[in-house]
Design an enzyme around this catalytic site. Structure first.
Site, short mmCIF file in Angstrom:
data_model
loop_
_atom_site.label_atom_id
_atom_site.label_comp_id
_atom_site.label_asym_id
_atom_site.label_seq_id
_atom_site.Cartn_x
_atom_site.Cartn_y
_atom_site.Cartn_z
CD GLU A 181 1.81 -1.60 0.87
OE1 GLU A 181 2.72 -2.27 1.39
OE2 GLU A 181 1.15 -1.99 -0.10
CD GLU A 250 1.34 -0.71 -4.17
OE1 GLU A 250 1.48 -1.93 -3.95
OE2 GLU A 250 2.13 0.15 -3.73
#
Ligand SMILES: *[C@@H]1O[C@H](CO)[C@@H](O)[C@H](O)[C@H]1NC(C)=O
Length: 825
Positions: A181, A250
């Site tokens: 991320e 995710e």
């Protein structure tokens, strides 16, 4: 600490050179291709240190039974390298053992090396010592950071190669991840951010694993690295190149809990909808984050204020039990997706609008056709015409038609059983107590002028840091006569603190999930002459996310002031302060059997802050998962046989809004919550494998002054199972009609349990949800009989949903269903 430290990696790197690897995992825009086979891959996150090795085989098997192809895990650097160059891969950190179990189960693995992992894990997975490497700056184009990250990543990769764990070597790892991320942070770090992410990609690819690398939330991931999406929904995501597969690393199955916050839940219908929409719109890799969340044992929780439970409302709960109907509903979804796989893996669907909020995607290969019909109207049912037939689509749902004709699954129709769990109390303990010495500091203290930052001082070797100073009060101070005590004000960067004046507890304060900073104000009951002011500053999980969180402060940075003296305000910040890292009891190892003999233990009588409690107990019979009910306690830590169960804080009640939860419409983490006004976490998982049959040593450190007589061991098991199944309709088929011609109700208690009683059964128009069903206007009078005859006394049973079975049709012409709740014991 009984850490078994292994000096392994240095040796590995020196003597071992990797065998040549060949690319057996490739990709294009349609899907991943493993050894020539195109696949839609269903994956789930299980983080190895968040459960015990004894739990791993069962968790992996349940993941496989749930229709998963891949297990995804992060690699937890701070667990593996507790001090520089000293590596640990034992116990819960036995990564190789975990991956070999994945392989044994016939599953693949996605190894997210990071080594930044976020993950609500202490310091985002970075070892604290890394902060003190000279000249370091985390996650940017910084020499010392890149050297450390490169070294750790290369060490993990060479370990995986040495164990033959990459798919190219016949192992389970089909994918790896570098960084995590980083996209959203890249711009904060300017040119340095950009060059760092390119460096990370290049460094990873240069390690020649033979399998692709992924960077999640990294829109500019350079080829051949694949960029992927994380979120509650990812159907609108596209990879940055047309030849990369659409990956969702995710798919959030729920959300984490913070102390003081409610417990989030994500409805199974909405999660299934999000996943089906992703596949409908070309997605070929989905990973549930989390599939099993597990437990933040010890002080591994990130934060600040992340709870010890990392349940995440995942399909397998914190204790390793199936969360129903979520697990079963997703299993049914995965079966439906797999039936479509031959058509899906080539991509390129034909998209047709079927209404304002309805659309179809049709995938074709030479020999197959699969269709997904979506109704993304968050309110209403829709009937759509498709392929010459009519289909009834519930709001916010996707129907899956693996032959372009028959609906085998709809995301809003839950065919799987649901379950309610019970926590059975097994009785309490008899305690001995030792009150932490707050009067005299140990010999491990040092004195400095001014206030020190906490992490810089403790290096996180303890949550606790004592700040002590002395204040002289002259005889003529007005308050000595008036009794109006001065005020002590303490400004702290976090996360909580207790104030002691002349050895007596004076008050406490804490920060919050959204803002860990705090200001303490309270009366200072000072006397004439010299007074000792001691502040115990407590950290509660280091930050795991945010730009350069390594520079964020913890502890009492001041000012610390006294107001209401004759001369007004006195600033204590710049006087001499004496520091002690850790509690007296920690330094004496009171949590261990040998350490506990260092002090005299007495009767546990009053509720006192900073008290240690100890007891012995025998392991409860059976093999159900166990927990400690800490509901009567304040805040602290628990150990069993020397191992930390984690931090507890039930006294911090959850504030937020809890209410009815509708699966329809976009989900956000605070949409469906429970526990408002109650403890965020009352139960603390006790792994069975940590116990001996007899003589287990339990130690509790209570900071606030709870009531240990209320602590009890509890057993977790299925309390009841429920099902709600619609009668057969000509326009809809489901798994049961496929197999049996007519829908069936399936009920199943847990291993070792039996159905003892039918709590509710109604064929007709029953209402409500599991645990609170009620009869509707239409009810077949023999609804109970069928279940009492077929189910009571058995672990599993099934009953066909046909009017005759329930004594005849109670209301012809009305759409009926059966709802049943059976008690498991
Ligand atoms: C903590 O230590 C770091 C690294 O040594 C240093 O840069 C920083 O200024 C220190 N912070 C405080 C508040 O003293």
């Amino acid at each position: 600490m009984a850490l078994k430290l292994v000096l392994l990696a240095v040796a590995l790197l020196a003597v071992w050179s990797p065998p040549p690897v060949t690319a057996t995992v490739t990709y294009d825009h349609g899907s991943f291709v493993i050894n020539g086979r195109r696949k839609i891959l269903i994956s789930g996150s299980i983080h190895y240190p968040r459960s015990t090795p004894e739990m791993w085989p069962d968790l992996i098997q349940k993941a496989k039974d749930g229709g998963l192809d891949v297990i995804q895990t992060y690699v937890f650097w701070n667990g593996h390298e507790p001090s520089p160059g000293q590596y640990y891969f034992g116990g819960r950190y036995d990564l190789v053992r975990f991956l070999k179990l994945v392989k044994q189960a016939g599953l693949y693995a996605h190894l997210r090396i990071g080594p930044y992992v976020c993950a609500e894990w202490n310091f985002g997975g970075f070892p604290v010592w890394l902060k003190y490497v000279p000249g370091i700056s985390f996650r940017t184009d910084n020499g010392p950071f890149k050297a450390a990250m490169g070294k750790f990543t290369a060490m993990i990769v060479s370990m995986m190669k040495a164990e033959g764990l990459y798919e190219s070597q016949g192992g389970p790892i089909i994918l790896s991840q570098i960084e995590n991320e980083y996209g959203p942070l890249e711009s904060y770090n300017g040119a340095s951010g950009k060059s760092y992410s390119y460096w990370a990609a290049k460094m990873a690819v240069g390690l020649k694993t033979g399998v692709p690398w992924v960077m999640c939330k990294q829109d500019d991931a350079p080829d051949p690295v694949i960029n992927s999406c994380n979120g509650f929904y990812c159907d609108n995501f596209s990879p940055n190149k047309p030849y990369k597969p659409k990956m969702w690393t995710e798919a959030w199955s729920g959300w984490f809990t913070g102390f003081g916050g409610p417990v989030p839940h994500r409805p199974a219908e909405d999660l299934a909808f999000a996943v089906a929409r992703f596949v409908q719109k070309g997605g070929s890799f989905i990973n549930y984050y989390m599939y099993h969340g597990g437990t933040n044992f010890g002080r591994t929780a990130g934060g600040p204020f992340i709870t010890t439970s990392y349940d995440y409302d995942a399909p397998i709960d914190e204790y390793g039990l199936l969360r129903q109907p979520k697990w079963g509903h997703l299993r049914d979804l995965h079966k439906a997706i797999k039936l479509c796989e031959p058509a899906l893996v080539y991509g390129n669907p034909t998209v047709t609008a079927l209404g304002h909020y309805q659309e179809s995607h049709v995938y074709r290969s030479k020999s197959s056709c699969a269709a997904f019909l979506a109704n993304f109207d968050s309110q209403s049912y829709a009937t759509v015409a498709f392929n010459g037939m009519h289909y009834n689509l519930p709001p916010w749902s996707v129907s899956i038609l693996p032959n372009c004709k028959t609906t085998v699954f709809n995301t809003a129709r839950v065919g799987s059983q649901s379950a309610t769990m019970k926590m059975q109390r097994l009785g309490g303990f008899s305690w001995k107590a030792y009150t932490e010495n707050t009067e005299s500091l140990s010999d491990k203290t040092f004195t400095k002028v001014g206030l020190l930052e906490q992490l810089n001082t403790t290096w996180d070797n303890s949550d606790y840091l004592w700040y002590t100073t002395y204040v002289d009060i002259a005889k003529d101070e007005e308050f000595l006569k008036s009794g109006r005590y001065p005020y002590l004000t303490v400004m702290s960067a976090g996360h909580s603190l207790h104030v002691f004046i002349n050895g007596r507890w004076s008050g406490s304060a804490h920060g919050e999930l959204e803002n860990p900073k705090l200001t303490y104000t309270g009366n200072a009951e000072l006397w004439e002459g010299s007074n000792k002011i001691s502040i115990l500053s407590v950290s509660c999980g280091l930050p795991n996310v945010g730009n350069h969180f390594e520079t964020w402060n913890t502890g009492v940075l001041g000012p610390v002031t006294l107001t209401g003296l004759n001369k007004g305000k006195r600033d204590l910040s710049w006087q001499k302060w004496t520091y002690q890292i850790g509690l007296h009891g920690e330094n004496l190892n009171l949590h261990s059997l040998t350490g506990s003999s260092n002090v005299e233990w007495g009767e546990a009588s009053q509720k006192q802050p900073l008290t240690w409690y100890k007891t012995f107990f025998n392991a409860p019979e059976g093999n159900e998962p166990l927990a400690l009910d800490m509901g009567s306690m304040g805040k602290g830590q628990v150990w069993i046989n020397g191992q930390s169960i984690g931090r507890y804080w039930p006294a911090y009640k959850a504030s937020g809004s809890c209410g009815a939860c509708d699966y329809r419409g976009p989900y956000s983490h605070n949409k469906c919550q429970t526990n408002c006004g109650e403890a965020s976490q009352q139960w603390y998982h006790v792994p069975r494998s940590w116990l001996s049959p007899t003589g287990n040593f339990l130690v509790v450190l209570e900071e606030w002054g709870g009531d240990p007589s209320g602590i009890s061991m509890v057993k977790r098991s299925v309390g009841s199972v429920c099902a709600k199944v619609e009668e057969w309709q000509p326009t809809m088929e489901n798994w049961y009609t496929k197999a049996y011609g007519r829908p069936k109700v399936h009920l199943s208690c847990d291993r070792g349990q039996k159905i003892t009683n039918i709590k509710f059964a109604s064929f007709g128009t029953p209402q409500g949800t599991c645990g609170s069903f009620s009869e509707g206007r239409c009810h077949a009078h023999k609804s109970y009989d069928a279940f009492e005859e077929n189910c009571v006394g058995k672990q599993f049973c099934s009953v066909v949903v046909l009017p005759e079975v329930f004594g005849g049709d109670p209301c012809p012409g009305t759409m009926k269903k059966i709802a049943v709740e059976a008690v498991c014991e």
